[in-house]
Design an enzyme around this catalytic site. Sequence first.
Site, mmCIF file in Angstrom:
data_model
loop_
_atom_site.group_PDB
_atom_site.id
_atom_site.type_symbol
_atom_site.label_atom_id
_atom_site.label_comp_id
_atom_site.label_asym_id
_atom_site.label_seq_id
_atom_site.Cartn_x
_atom_site.Cartn_y
_atom_site.Cartn_z
ATOM 1 N N SER A 16 4.899 -0.692 14.586
ATOM 2 C CA SER A 16 5.509 -0.844 15.915
ATOM 3 C C SER A 16 5.698 0.499 16.634
ATOM 4 C CB SER A 16 6.847 -1.574 15.815
ATOM 5 O OG SER A 16 6.623 -2.864 15.328
ATOM 6 N N LYS A 66 15.656 -10.648 10.393
ATOM 7 C CA LYS A 66 15.496 -11.489 11.586
ATOM 8 C C LYS A 66 16.561 -12.581 11.682
ATOM 9 C CE LYS A 66 10.545 -10.782 12.183
ATOM 10 N NZ LYS A 66 9.214 -11.385 12.194
ATOM 11 N N ASP A 108 7.335 -13.724 18.511
ATOM 12 C CA ASP A 108 6.270 -13.906 17.510
ATOM 13 C C ASP A 108 5.277 -14.997 17.915
ATOM 14 O OD1 ASP A 108 6.944 -11.951 15.726
ATOM 15 O OD2 ASP A 108 8.190 -13.238 14.463
ATOM 16 N N GLY A 131 3.554 -21.520 3.763
ATOM 17 C CA GLY A 131 4.779 -20.722 3.834
ATOM 18 C C GLY A 131 5.790 -21.391 4.751
ATOM 19 N N GLY A 134 10.420 -17.001 7.942
ATOM 20 C CA GLY A 134 10.676 -16.730 9.356
ATOM 21 C C GLY A 134 9.430 -16.868 10.224
ATOM 22 N N TYR A 251 -1.968 -8.239 8.642
ATOM 23 C CA TYR A 251 -2.903 -7.322 9.303
ATOM 24 C C TYR A 251 -3.201 -6.103 8.437
ATOM 25 C CZ TYR A 251 1.483 -5.027 10.442
ATOM 26 O OH TYR A 251 2.706 -4.423 10.342
HETATM 27 P P1 ATR Z 1 8.551 -13.771 6.977
HETATM 28 O O1 ATR Z 1 9.683 -13.444 7.905
HETATM 29 O O2 ATR Z 1 7.456 -12.742 6.984
HETATM 30 O O3 ATR Z 1 8.023 -15.153 7.168
HETATM 31 P P2 ATR Z 1 10.072 -14.642 4.693
HETATM 32 O O4 ATR Z 1 11.044 -15.301 5.626
HETATM 33 O O5 ATR Z 1 10.595 -13.857 3.550
HETATM 34 O O6 ATR Z 1 9.132 -13.654 5.482
HETATM 35 O O7 ATR Z 1 9.081 -15.804 4.151
HETATM 36 C C1 ATR Z 1 8.113 -15.591 3.196
HETATM 37 C C2 ATR Z 1 7.393 -16.911 2.850
HETATM 38 O O8 ATR Z 1 6.348 -16.615 1.919
HETATM 39 C C3 ATR Z 1 8.278 -17.943 2.184
HETATM 40 O O9 ATR Z 1 7.807 -19.223 2.539
HETATM 41 C C4 ATR Z 1 8.033 -17.683 0.683
HETATM 42 O O10 ATR Z 1 8.155 -18.812 -0.152
HETATM 43 P P3 ATR Z 1 9.573 -19.299 -0.757
HETATM 44 O O11 ATR Z 1 10.249 -20.003 0.373
HETATM 45 O O12 ATR Z 1 9.184 -20.245 -1.850
HETATM 46 O O13 ATR Z 1 10.286 -18.069 -1.204
HETATM 47 C C5 ATR Z 1 6.569 -17.314 0.707
HETATM 48 N N1 ATR Z 1 6.210 -16.441 -0.428
HETATM 49 C C6 ATR Z 1 6.647 -15.195 -0.675
HETATM 50 N N2 ATR Z 1 6.061 -14.680 -1.786
HETATM 51 C C7 ATR Z 1 5.232 -15.662 -2.255
HETATM 52 C C8 ATR Z 1 4.353 -15.775 -3.384
HETATM 53 N N3 ATR Z 1 4.177 -14.768 -4.239
HETATM 54 N N4 ATR Z 1 3.680 -16.921 -3.544
HETATM 55 C C9 ATR Z 1 3.835 -17.963 -2.685
HETATM 56 N N5 ATR Z 1 4.643 -17.925 -1.599
HETATM 57 C C10 ATR Z 1 5.336 -16.791 -1.383
#
Ligand code: ATR
Length: 320
Positions: A16, A66, A108, A131, A134, A251
């Site tokens: 950023s 966030k 976003d 996923g 956020g 990215y």
């Molecule tokens: P962001 O704001 O970038 O979306 P986040 O809110 O921490 O970050 O969300 C990360 C997402 O990736 C979540 O859905 C998480 O799954 P969980 O809800 O089960 O924790 C998922 N995630 C993170 N690491 C992962 C992994 N190694 N394998 C599968 N899913 C993963």
Amino acid sequence: MIKAAVIGNPIKHSRSPLIHNFWLEKFNVDGSYEPIKAENNKEFEKTVTRLVDDGYSGFNVTIPYKELAHEICDEYIDIGHISHYPSDLKAANTVKIQNGKLIGYNTDFFGFYKTIKSPLNAFNKNVIILGAGGASRSIAFGLANLKKYFWDSSSEPILTILNRNEDKAKTLIDDIYRSNLTTKKMNEKLKLVSGNFDDIYERIKGCNYIINTTPIGMSEENAQMPFDINCLKDGLTIKGNNIMRVYDIIYNPLETLFLKEAEKMLLLTHNGLGMLIWQAAVAFNIFFLDSDIENFEDKYLKKFNEINPELCAKLKREIG
Ligand code: ATR
């Protein structure tokens, strides 16, 4: 001088500052944009107080603050796809400081929307999001709200959220149904499905858009999707050609293993660079140009369109 910042932890990886400083120069604005690391929630809140006291125009928020940023805001601004922010989205990525008040935005979805707009318009709508964090929430809420592009089709649109922790995917779907976005009529038409990654084999059939919002692919140790990628071949096929699009919001690296494998199958792919740039463009408008972001597309989009290819090339060189 107009001052803004980005707060997160870690913050070293954030692009950023490069992006905002590039635009400060191009728009000839006397401003500054700095990265600030906050070790924990308490430090985040202290930093925000300092920025308010020091007369900052606003700040961006990145992982993992966030949701906390959402909680401390006094007001939320929701202007359709430009700052898509129904209060039950519960995640702010941009905060404007105005007369000591914190005004939350979530830009976003605009970043995402800007890069998928035409492709999304072109097909029947069957979308899978991997996923439920956020980023997934902002995309899912945004798509659910895109009546024109997503719901006004003759076919029945399906939005599927698959997550490691299935309950979180279910909560997201419940939140969308409960939110004031969806009318009763829309709820009847809108098919929202939750599941875990094993459900992909069934759900991929007829899918025309799959979006990875998990961090899988950001590092070599965590590069493999938790399912057999070959199933993508079962995505939407027209006249024998698989035309499903594959989007990864990561990215860095520019091309995750997921995208590489999808490309080998001749699927159309997008990385997260466009989303990164365009979510930042709206935030830049809020901090440095004109906090009335309803004017964003009319007043500033043309200029951003002109200068962003240079920025994009610069970012690609940086990321490598
Ligand atoms: P962001 O704001 O970038 O979306 P986040 O809110 O921490 O970050 O969300 C990360 C997402 O990736 C979540 O859905 C998480 O799954 P969980 O809800 O089960 O924790 C998922 N995630 C993170 N690491 C992962 C992994 N190694 N394998 C599968 N899913 C993963």
